[in-house]
Design a protein around this motif. Structure first.
Motif, short mmCIF file in Angstrom:
data_model
loop_
_atom_site.label_atom_id
_atom_site.label_comp_id
_atom_site.label_asym_id
_atom_site.label_seq_id
_atom_site.Cartn_x
_atom_site.Cartn_y
_atom_site.Cartn_z
N HIS A 177 -20.42 27.94 52.03
CA HIS A 177 -20.94 27.62 53.35
C HIS A 177 -20.62 28.71 54.37
CE1 HIS A 177 -21.90 25.23 56.92
NE2 HIS A 177 -20.72 25.56 57.40
N TRP A 178 -19.36 29.10 54.45
CA TRP A 178 -18.96 30.06 55.47
C TRP A 178 -19.48 31.45 55.17
CZ3 TRP A 178 -17.75 27.47 59.48
CH2 TRP A 178 -17.09 26.26 59.37
N VAL A 179 -19.49 31.84 53.90
CA VAL A 179 -20.00 33.15 53.53
C VAL A 179 -21.49 33.26 53.86
CG1 VAL A 179 -20.41 34.75 51.62
CG2 VAL A 179 -18.27 33.45 51.74
N ASP A 180 -22.24 32.21 53.54
CA ASP A 180 -23.68 32.23 53.81
C ASP A 180 -23.97 32.18 55.30
OD1 ASP A 180 -24.12 32.36 51.13
OD2 ASP A 180 -24.55 30.23 50.88
N ARG A 181 -23.12 31.52 56.07
CA ARG A 181 -23.32 31.51 57.51
C ARG A 181 -23.13 32.90 58.11
NH1 ARG A 181 -20.57 26.90 61.06
NH2 ARG A 181 -21.57 28.25 62.60
N ILE A 182 -22.14 33.63 57.61
CA ILE A 182 -21.91 34.99 58.09
C ILE A 182 -23.07 35.90 57.69
CG2 ILE A 182 -20.40 37.01 57.88
CD1 ILE A 182 -18.08 35.08 57.54
N SER A 183 -23.60 35.67 56.48
CA SER A 183 -24.67 36.52 55.98
C SER A 183 -26.03 36.16 56.54
CB SER A 183 -24.72 36.43 54.44
OG SER A 183 -23.47 36.76 53.88
N SER A 184 -26.11 35.12 57.34
CA SER A 184 -27.41 34.68 57.84
C SER A 184 -28.06 35.69 58.77
CB SER A 184 -27.27 33.33 58.55
OG SER A 184 -26.41 33.45 59.66
#
Length: 331
Positions: A177-184
């Motif tokens: 969740h957090w990794v994908d939010r940063i990569s958004s």
């Protein structure tokens, strides 16, 4: 000739009805036993870290790969294949092996079979493990690639083993969740590609699981860690007057306190059943084991109105999941 064969069909009407209306085996694993789970159901286990979610998944997988009966001994399993996708990359596979070994030994002991016990155990142990598939993914791209290529592997294994997939386990669906939010904020890779975002990744994953269920009808059980707090308008709330301890551990009567819902709508609408599990400050004395930590589970979807309590204890130095017949009604 070809036309007459097509008109005759491959099966009679009674055979077709028998095939379509045949009752599918359900997965009944405490504390998920309150609602019979059948193929097509998507169950979400929600709870904080350390609330026995992975242990429940292990019990479900073992129950799936064990046969219902083997050489005259009743094991109570489903005799089907199970896929365990580990997104947390923290599963200790020896825990599953221990639970499987203990279930087999207990069934053999209860069956009072004295001749060839060792051969029965080795043969059944190997057969069950051939039905279990463990996949570890380290990011969302590997997870999506796994879902896209899983059909061909499952088809090959079904032809070889003679049994199909019945259980798909995902531990834990919110791991990235957090990794994908940063990569958004990353730009799209091409003019025809969507931008990388958490919603797009989960939407693609849900679509791939839907396609997989069409070809390999099965039950999906996914665990998800909770986020507690007030900084979101999308909050699951049972009581507005909760202390800090109740926010972390739940209400004293076992009911659910409050947690933030952070998964995209594509996943939330895909889930058909939801169970909240948590650890408890309460300790119980059970048999020869003293002061065992207790856990509780509450059905949120559908809402059943009471809380089950259970413990995870050790039997013969091997982990086994035990449920206590204790429950409280939720006000």
């Amino acid at each position: 000739m070809a036309l007459s064969q097509w008109i005759d069909g491959d099966e009679s009407a009674s055979e077709m009805l028998g095939r379509v209306l045949k009752e599918r085996t359900s997965l009944v694993v405490p504390p998920l036993h309150r609602v019979p789970l059948r193929v097509g159901n998507v169950v979400e286990l929600v709870g904080p870290s350390g609330s026995a979610k992975t242990q429940i998944l292990i019990q479900a997988a073992v129950n799936c790969i064990l046969p219902k009966e083997w050489n005259g001994i009743h094991y109570g399993g489903l005799g089907c294949s199970a896929v365990f996708i580990d997104l947390d990359c923290r599963l200790d596979i020896t825990r599953l092996l221990q639970v499987l070994k203990l279930r087999i030994l207990e069934a053999i002991s209860n069956g009072s079979l004295n001749t060839g016990d060792g051969e029965n155990f080795d043969a059944l142990y190997a057969t069950c493990l051939r039905r279990f598939f463990y996949i570890r993914c380290y990011d969302s791209f590997e997870f999506l690639a796994t879902l896209k290529t899983m059909h061909h592997k499952l088809q090959k294994e079904r032809d070889g083993l003679g049994v199909g997939l019945h259980l798909l386990v995902i531990d834990s669906i919110g791991a990235y969740h957090w990794v994908d939010r940063i990569s958004s904020s990353l730009p799209p890779w091409g003019h025809n590609r969507k931008g990388f975002s958490l919603a797009n990744v989960l939407e693609a994953a849900v679509e791939e699981v839907r396609k997989l269920l069409l070809v390999h009808p099965s039950i999906v059980i996914a665990s998800r860690a909770t986020i507690f707090g007030y900084r979101s308008s999308n909050v699951v709330r049972r009581d507005k007057s909760l202390s800090e301890s109740e926010l972390r551990h739940g209400k004293p009567d076992g009911g659910l306190g409050l947690y933030r819902e952070y998964m995209p709508s594509a996943w939330q609408s895909f889930v058909t059943h939801r169970v909240f599990v948590r650890d408890s400050d309460e300790h119980l004395a059970f048999s020869s084991c003293e002061h065992q930590p207790t856990y509780s589970s509450e059905w949120l979807l559908p809402s059943l109105g009471f809380v089950d309590k259970f413990i995870v204890t050790n039997v013969r130095n091997q982990a086994i999941f035990l449920k206590l017949l204790v429950y409280n009604k939720v006000p």
